[in-house]
Design an enzyme around this catalytic site. Structure first.
Site, PDB file in Angstrom:
ATOM      1  N   MET A  91       0.816  -1.215   0.000  1.00 34.00           N
ATOM      2  CA  MET A  91       0.000   0.000   0.000  1.00 34.00           C
ATOM      3  C   MET A  91       0.850   1.266   0.000  1.00 34.00           C
ATOM      4  SD  MET A  91      -2.897  -1.397  -0.157  1.00 34.00           S
ATOM      5  CE  MET A  91      -4.118  -0.165   0.227  1.00 34.00           C
ATOM      6  N   LEU A  94       4.588   4.506  -5.366  1.00 32.12           N
ATOM      7  CA  LEU A  94       6.033   4.462  -5.655  1.00 32.12           C
ATOM      8  C   LEU A  94       6.430   5.622  -6.560  1.00 32.12           C
ATOM      9  CD1 LEU A  94       6.078   0.625  -6.249  1.00 32.12           C
ATOM     10  CD2 LEU A  94       7.209   1.820  -4.353  1.00 32.12           C
ATOM     11  N   ASN A 108       1.431  -6.083 -10.172  1.00 35.65           N
ATOM     12  CA  ASN A 108       0.564  -5.727  -9.037  1.00 35.65           C
ATOM     13  C   ASN A 108      -0.794  -6.372  -9.268  1.00 35.65           C
ATOM     14  OD1 ASN A 108      -0.341  -4.286  -6.704  1.00 35.65           O
ATOM     15  ND2 ASN A 108      -1.317  -2.769  -8.044  1.00 35.65           N
ATOM     16  N   HIS A 110      -4.872  -5.565  -8.396  1.00 34.20           N
ATOM     17  CA  HIS A 110      -5.766  -4.502  -7.923  1.00 34.20           C
ATOM     18  C   HIS A 110      -7.195  -5.043  -7.923  1.00 34.20           C
ATOM     19  CE1 HIS A 110      -7.140  -0.481  -7.111  1.00 34.20           C
ATOM     20  NE2 HIS A 110      -8.062  -0.642  -8.055  1.00 34.20           N
ATOM     21  N   SER A 137      -7.675  -7.321 -11.200  1.00 30.96           N
ATOM     22  CA  SER A 137      -6.810  -7.228 -12.384  1.00 30.96           C
ATOM     23  C   SER A 137      -5.350  -7.360 -11.970  1.00 30.96           C
ATOM     24  CB  SER A 137      -6.965  -5.851 -13.055  1.00 30.96           C
ATOM     25  OG  SER A 137      -8.311  -5.512 -13.264  1.00 30.96           O
ATOM     26  N   ASP A 146      -2.100   2.252 -10.447  1.00 33.82           N
ATOM     27  CA  ASP A 146      -3.027   1.227 -10.955  1.00 33.82           C
ATOM     28  C   ASP A 146      -3.293   1.397 -12.454  1.00 33.82           C
ATOM     29  OD1 ASP A 146      -3.272   0.215  -8.316  1.00 33.82           O
ATOM     30  OD2 ASP A 146      -4.856   1.657  -7.879  1.00 33.82           O
TER      31      ASP A 146
HETATM   32  C1  GRF Z   1      -6.027  -7.461  -2.340  1.00 35.30           C
HETATM   33  O1  GRF Z   1      -7.387  -7.138  -2.379  1.00 35.30           O
HETATM   34  C2  GRF Z   1      -5.321  -6.918  -3.535  1.00 35.30           C
HETATM   35  O2  GRF Z   1      -6.135  -6.871  -4.675  1.00 35.30           O
HETATM   36  C3  GRF Z   1      -4.995  -5.508  -3.110  1.00 35.30           C
HETATM   37  O3  GRF Z   1      -4.706  -5.617  -1.745  1.00 35.30           O
HETATM   38  C4  GRF Z   1      -5.327  -6.762  -1.202  1.00 35.30           C
HETATM   39  C5  GRF Z   1      -4.247  -7.601  -0.594  1.00 35.30           C
HETATM   40  O4  GRF Z   1      -4.720  -8.682   0.147  1.00 35.30           O
HETATM   41  N1  GRF Z   1      -3.921  -4.971  -3.908  1.00 35.30           N
HETATM   42  P1  GRF Z   1      -3.670  -9.716   0.759  1.00 35.30           P
HETATM   43  O5  GRF Z   1      -2.724  -8.919   1.641  1.00 35.30           O
HETATM   44  O6  GRF Z   1      -2.966 -10.381  -0.372  1.00 35.30           O
HETATM   45  O7  GRF Z   1      -4.505 -10.673   1.571  1.00 35.30           O
END
Ligand code: GRF
Length: 215
Positions: A91, A94, A108, A110, A137, A146
């Site tokens: 989160m 970058l 990544n 999303h 995605s 994203d």
């Molecule tokens: C997921 O919903 C992913 O799409 C988003 O962050 C969440 C990560 O979940 N980027 P986890 O930490 O893999 O359980």
């Protein structure tokens, strides 16, 4: 030769776990050489330790400026000599400089059908917009948040009574399928980034990628 994979996380790590498991099962021709978190209390760190994967924590709160954190992260990653960097619930936004260093080797996931709903609260936004479909995605990372080229999407129906949490749970189950799949393709050189374009089995992909059931 197995590809060297570094995973970046901030939280739970269920996607990281799915990828670690599929490397261990030899479904993915890769080895997770390290998992790096920007949060010391991320559950993903526990998961990695339980799977005997090396962990590092680079706490972003210890850096006064974004680029200083990114520099520390980049030098840690570079030492690990990865073929692929997997952002799995990482989160942090970058910097352009950071992204440029790892162009074409950073993925990544999303939780939306990109280009819809970049950013946060995607499940709620999909419900509030009256969408009938939603999903996740997997995309290459570029400096646009994203916004990099999409490789693969999962698609599910939104039910009338869905809450954002219920929807998130169903989307997550699809994430654990599509993310290891894309990582597998990358590790088999079926997925390639050449001068900013993405190729799958030597065919150039449209920027909105493929849909999981269509494969
Ligand atoms: C997921 O919903 C992913 O799409 C988003 O962050 C969440 C990560 O979940 N980027 P986890 O930490 O893999 O359980």
């Amino acid at each position: 030769m197995k590809k060297r994979i570094v995973i970046l996380v901030s939280g739970n790590g269920s996607n990281a776990q799915a990828i670690i498991d599929q490397c261990r099962n030899d479904y993915i021709n890769g080895e997770v050489v390290a998992l790096i978190s920007n949060r010391p209390n991320a559950y993903a760190l526990v998961r990695a330790e339980q799977s005997n994967i090396a962990t590092q924590c680079i706490d972003h709160t210890k850096y006064a400026e974004r680029h200083l954190f990114d520099n520390a992260l980049a030098s840690c990653i570079t030492k690990l000599q990865p073929d692929l960097i997997v952002l799995a619930g990482f989160m942090r936004i970058l910097t352009t400089d950071f992204v440029a260093q790892f162009e074409g080797k950073m993925l990544n996931i999303h939780p939306s059908l990109l280009p819809k709903y970049p950013g946060l609260n995607t499940h709620q936004r999909a419900i509030e917009s009256g969408d009938t479909n939603h999903g996740a995605s997997v995309h290459f990372v570029t400096s646009e948040l994203d916004g990099g080229p999409v490789v693969l999407k999962s698609q599910i129906k939104i039910r009338e009574a869905d809450t954002p949490n219920e929807l998130a749970e169903r989307v997550a189950k699809t994430e654990w399928k599509i993310y290891p799949e894309v990582v597998r393709w990358f590790c088999e050189d079926r997925l390639q980034w050449i001068n900013g374009a993405v190729y799958f089995d030597n065919k150039m992909l449209q920027s909105n990628g493929m849909v999981y059931d269509e494969i």
